[in-house]
Write an enzyme that holds these catalytic residues in place. Sequence first.
Site, PDB file in Angstrom:
ATOM      1  N   VAL A 159       0.829  -1.212   0.000  1.00 52.29           N
ATOM      2  CA  VAL A 159       0.000   0.000   0.000  1.00 52.29           C
ATOM      3  C   VAL A 159       0.860   1.257   0.000  1.00 52.29           C
ATOM      4  CG1 VAL A 159      -1.722   1.324   1.297  1.00 52.29           C
ATOM      5  CG2 VAL A 159      -1.908  -1.166   1.158  1.00 52.29           C
ATOM      6  N   ASP A 205      10.264   3.398   6.353  1.00 57.05           N
ATOM      7  CA  ASP A 205      10.017   2.013   6.745  1.00 57.05           C
ATOM      8  C   ASP A 205      11.080   1.622   7.758  1.00 57.05           C
ATOM      9  OD1 ASP A 205       8.269  -0.442   5.228  1.00 57.05           O
ATOM     10  OD2 ASP A 205       9.897  -1.070   6.535  1.00 57.05           O
ATOM     11  N   ARG A 208      14.730  -3.230   3.289  1.00 56.91           N
ATOM     12  CA  ARG A 208      13.710  -2.781   2.327  1.00 56.91           C
ATOM     13  C   ARG A 208      14.090  -1.414   1.752  1.00 56.91           C
ATOM     14  NH1 ARG A 208       9.661  -3.597  -1.325  1.00 56.91           N
ATOM     15  NH2 ARG A 208       7.820  -2.334  -0.982  1.00 56.91           N
ATOM     16  N   THR A 246      -2.454  -4.347   9.304  1.00 63.22           N
ATOM     17  CA  THR A 246      -3.352  -4.594  10.434  1.00 63.22           C
ATOM     18  C   THR A 246      -3.863  -6.033  10.308  1.00 63.22           C
ATOM     19  OG1 THR A 246      -5.063  -3.451   9.135  1.00 63.22           O
ATOM     20  CG2 THR A 246      -4.106  -2.252  10.991  1.00 63.22           C
ATOM     21  N   THR A 264      -6.519  -0.824   7.422  1.00 57.79           N
ATOM     22  CA  THR A 264      -7.876  -1.290   7.694  1.00 57.79           C
ATOM     23  C   THR A 264      -8.081  -1.491   9.190  1.00 57.79           C
ATOM     24  OG1 THR A 264      -7.972  -2.413   5.568  1.00 57.79           O
ATOM     25  CG2 THR A 264      -9.563  -3.106   7.230  1.00 57.79           C
ATOM     26  N   CYS A 296      -6.841  -8.892   2.913  1.00 60.25           N
ATOM     27  CA  CYS A 296      -8.092  -8.130   3.024  1.00 60.25           C
ATOM     28  C   CYS A 296      -9.309  -9.018   3.264  1.00 60.25           C
ATOM     29  CB  CYS A 296      -8.311  -7.296   1.757  1.00 60.25           C
ATOM     30  SG  CYS A 296      -7.275  -5.833   1.656  1.00 60.25           S
ATOM     31  N   ARG A 309       0.898 -13.261   2.232  1.00 61.58           N
ATOM     32  CA  ARG A 309       0.157 -13.013   3.468  1.00 61.58           C
ATOM     33  C   ARG A 309      -1.163 -13.782   3.488  1.00 61.58           C
ATOM     34  NH1 ARG A 309      -0.167  -6.628   3.415  1.00 61.58           N
ATOM     35  NH2 ARG A 309      -0.433  -7.126   1.202  1.00 61.58           N
TER      36      ARG A 309
END
Length: 427
Positions: free
Chosen positions: A19, A37, A42, A88, A123, A263, A334
């Site tokens: 995101v 980050d 990364r 989240t 979220t 999600c 994920r």
Amino acid sequence: MQKFSLETAKIAIIGLGYVGLPLAVAFGAHYPVVGFDIDATRIAALREGRDSTLEVSSEEIRSATHLKLSQKINDLRHCNIYIVTVPTPIDAHKRPDLTPLICASEMLGKVLKSGDIVIYESTVYPGATEEICCPILERSSGLIFNEEFFLGYSPERINPGDKEHSLKNIRKITSGSTPDSADYIDHLYSSIITAGTYRAESIKIAEAAKVIENTQRDLNIALINELAIIFNALGLDTDAVLNAASTKWNFMPFKPGLVGGHCIGVDPYYLTFKAESIGYHPEIILAGRRLNDRMGAYIAGQMIKAMIKRGIETYNARILIMGLSFKENCADLRNTKIIDIYAALKEYGIFVDIFDPWSDPKEAKEKYGLNLAEIPQQKEYDGIIIAVSHQEFKQMGSLNIRDFGKPNHILYDLKHIFKKSESDLRL
């Protein structure tokens, strides 16, 4: 009255995953942006133009000429707009895990200044931004909410691996804690989102809109999964039934399958958690979640039954699962439900290999303890499950994939990427 100006916007994006990175690149083409980050590895890779999520190309990273990449908190101090895009997830008991959100809020409180705005994209359940994050920011910063700093919520709608529905091409919901901040946040996003924005009446409404988007999809897929189980028991081709039903103008075109990812398989639990906290026990939402979470075991059971009917010895048999990521043409591991098929097959005493050209072997090992197979050997497997419809698998063709199997094997085309006649089993 607080005045906000796009001309003076200095933006920080907190979290550079699926995101945050596209958002940092989009804003970084127009505004001074710090892409932050905590993962130094990364940051180093992104500075070299390498995005392990494969969501942003090196050319796109270089085009964000105003983007600075950093893992140093001090680099955030000069910013005045902070956009939080941390994960989240849910915990082992399927309860919201707000640890990354809490840690990000505590960190931002240390650099927050009078007049700053903090916008959350992660979220959450309705109320979390103002009930959980806001007090942390107040306590950590010593500033007064809606007098010295302001909040916004603009839920992410990133679809990993989808190059058609990218950040700029998806309409964005925005919201703010005051009318002025809401206007400003809406203008800010409007400056980079070509599909336009929708200003919600409040932060809580924006939060609720996000969780029901994916809850609705979860329930629709659960219905189709249950229909597939029924039709399989009746000896009917689910795909053929759905094709016939879809000739009606208002039939919704959902397909059966595994429901994983960051999600759809997670967000409903945020809503049910909040509902239970106010004394209401959701029935339909949780029933859909239970059904979708059982699909991995059901698929494994189908494979075992097909092998037995074909006279294939199941104990110590070898099965190849093609695909590990939670969806096609995507590296995201994920909450992948492929692992449920793997675990169920292992319980039958079967040797299982997983082959996925998109997945990072190191990540698969760290997340799931799996050693991914390299290119499979021919004539090796008693069963093959095409679990993810990667483009590479489609290009192989069913005959080349069957070459991985022994003379007597079962090909389970879970994703229906080939014609019915080309496989032995479909969901």
